[in-house]
Design a protein around this motif. Structure first.
Motif, mmCIF file in Angstrom:
data_model
loop_
_atom_site.group_PDB
_atom_site.id
_atom_site.type_symbol
_atom_site.label_atom_id
_atom_site.label_comp_id
_atom_site.label_asym_id
_atom_site.label_seq_id
_atom_site.Cartn_x
_atom_site.Cartn_y
_atom_site.Cartn_z
ATOM 1 N N PHE A 252 4.167 3.733 1.057
ATOM 2 C CA PHE A 252 4.689 5.106 0.958
ATOM 3 C C PHE A 252 5.730 5.214 -0.156
ATOM 4 O O PHE A 252 5.776 6.236 -0.851
ATOM 5 C CB PHE A 252 5.239 5.583 2.300
ATOM 6 N N ASP A 253 6.530 4.179 -0.337
ATOM 7 C CA ASP A 253 7.480 4.209 -1.463
ATOM 8 C C ASP A 253 6.730 4.302 -2.789
ATOM 9 O O ASP A 253 7.115 5.063 -3.681
ATOM 10 C CB ASP A 253 8.371 2.966 -1.444
ATOM 11 N N ALA A 254 5.636 3.531 -2.903
ATOM 12 C CA ALA A 254 4.836 3.568 -4.149
ATOM 13 C C ALA A 254 4.252 4.952 -4.351
ATOM 14 O O ALA A 254 4.276 5.495 -5.466
ATOM 15 C CB ALA A 254 3.736 2.517 -4.080
ATOM 16 N N ALA B 90 -0.869 11.601 1.968
ATOM 17 C CA ALA B 90 0.281 12.113 2.721
ATOM 18 C C ALA B 90 1.294 12.759 1.779
ATOM 19 O O ALA B 90 1.717 13.907 1.983
ATOM 20 C CB ALA B 90 0.931 10.976 3.504
ATOM 21 N N VAL B 91 1.661 12.028 0.743
ATOM 22 C CA VAL B 91 2.706 12.510 -0.164
ATOM 23 C C VAL B 91 2.251 13.775 -0.889
ATOM 24 O O VAL B 91 2.993 14.770 -0.977
ATOM 25 C CB VAL B 91 3.100 11.393 -1.160
ATOM 26 N N GLU B 92 1.010 13.754 -1.383
ATOM 27 C CA GLU B 92 0.504 14.913 -2.123
ATOM 28 C C GLU B 92 0.453 16.162 -1.229
ATOM 29 O O GLU B 92 0.854 17.261 -1.640
ATOM 30 C CB GLU B 92 -0.905 14.582 -2.646
ATOM 31 N N ASP C 253 7.063 -3.246 6.895
ATOM 32 C CA ASP C 253 7.321 -3.308 5.457
ATOM 33 C C ASP C 253 6.101 -2.934 4.623
ATOM 34 O O ASP C 253 6.236 -2.355 3.549
ATOM 35 C CB ASP C 253 7.792 -4.714 5.068
ATOM 36 N N VAL C 254 4.912 -3.265 5.115
ATOM 37 C CA VAL C 254 3.695 -2.963 4.348
ATOM 38 C C VAL C 254 3.552 -1.448 4.210
ATOM 39 O O VAL C 254 3.257 -0.928 3.118
ATOM 40 C CB VAL C 254 2.457 -3.573 5.052
ATOM 41 N N ILE D 63 12.135 14.586 0.368
ATOM 42 C CA ILE D 63 10.977 13.888 0.939
ATOM 43 C C ILE D 63 11.280 12.411 0.769
ATOM 44 O O ILE D 63 11.485 11.939 -0.351
ATOM 45 C CB ILE D 63 9.667 14.256 0.207
ATOM 46 N N GLN D 64 11.363 11.687 1.893
ATOM 47 C CA GLN D 64 11.832 10.306 1.812
ATOM 48 C C GLN D 64 11.098 9.410 2.788
ATOM 49 O O GLN D 64 10.495 9.896 3.745
ATOM 50 C CB GLN D 64 13.337 10.272 2.118
#
Ligand code: AR6
Length: 171
Positions: A164-166, A133-135, A158-159, A5-6
């Motif tokens: 999403f990276d966080a 989204a990630v969860e 970038d925002v 997941i990236q």
């Protein structure tokens, strides 16, 4: 082994994956933002197939072919319009990610690219959308651990990428 997941910074219409997800509206007949970009890149045949689908409810997802896109399939989902967060928007957003991945799995898609649903024109705050989204993606992957090889969260700026990276760094 395991599912990657990236995040990926770029234009989802360029992604050579089994399926991309479209942040559509309930008509499924095209619009602005990522929806407009996908319809332009896929070509006119896409809207012909979409007309046969009879629209889509918020939180649900429907599949078409990818036409001129490098992606084989398009999963069209309809995110919630942000109305302050107390009207079921978080649950509806989670439902979009869940339904999209379920449709992708049924279509045999092992590599899937998903945009930041609802965070543009529909106004869902990015810092609240990204963890949902990630969860939700992690829940579907836990439910179907062998269904996917790679799920990419595609960020157009970038925002979004930072948000999403966080979220991905959280446990
Ligand atoms: N690739 C990846 N992401 C993109 C692209 C692209 N080519 N273009 C925009 N984004 P939005 P929504 C990002 O507004 O909020 C349409 O009119 C964008 O920066 O496309 O769900 C539909 O028809 C943002 O982070 O979708 C609906 O009416 C994210 O995609 C309505 O907009 C989602 O922004 C849906 O609004």
């Amino acid at each position: 082994m395991g599912v990657a997941i990236q995040t990926h910074r770029g234009d989802i219409t360029k992604m050579a994956v089994d399926a991309i997800v479209n942040a559509a509206n309930s008509s499924l007949l095209g619009g602005g933002g990522v929806d407009g970009a996908i319809h332009r890149a896929a070509g006119k045949d896409l809207v012909h197939e979409c007309r046969l689908l009879g629209g889509c409810k918020t939180g649900e997802a429907k599949v078409t072919k990818g036409y001129n896109l490098p992606a084989k399939h398009i999963i069209h989902t309809v995110g919630p319009v942000w109305r302050g967060g107390g009207n079921g928007e978080p649950e509806q957003l989670a439902s979009c990610y869940r339904a999209s991945l379920h449709r992708a799995r049924e279509a045999g898609a092992r590599t899937v690219a998903i945009p930041a649903i609802s965070t543009g024109i529909y106004g869902f705050p990015l810092e609240r959308a990204a963890p949902i989204a990630v969860e939700t993606i992690r829940e579907v992957v836990a439910e179907f651990p062998t269904a996917f090889d790679r799920i990419s969260l595609v960020c157009f700026n970038d925002v979004s990428l930072q948000a999403f990276d966080a979220a991905l760094q959280e446990d």
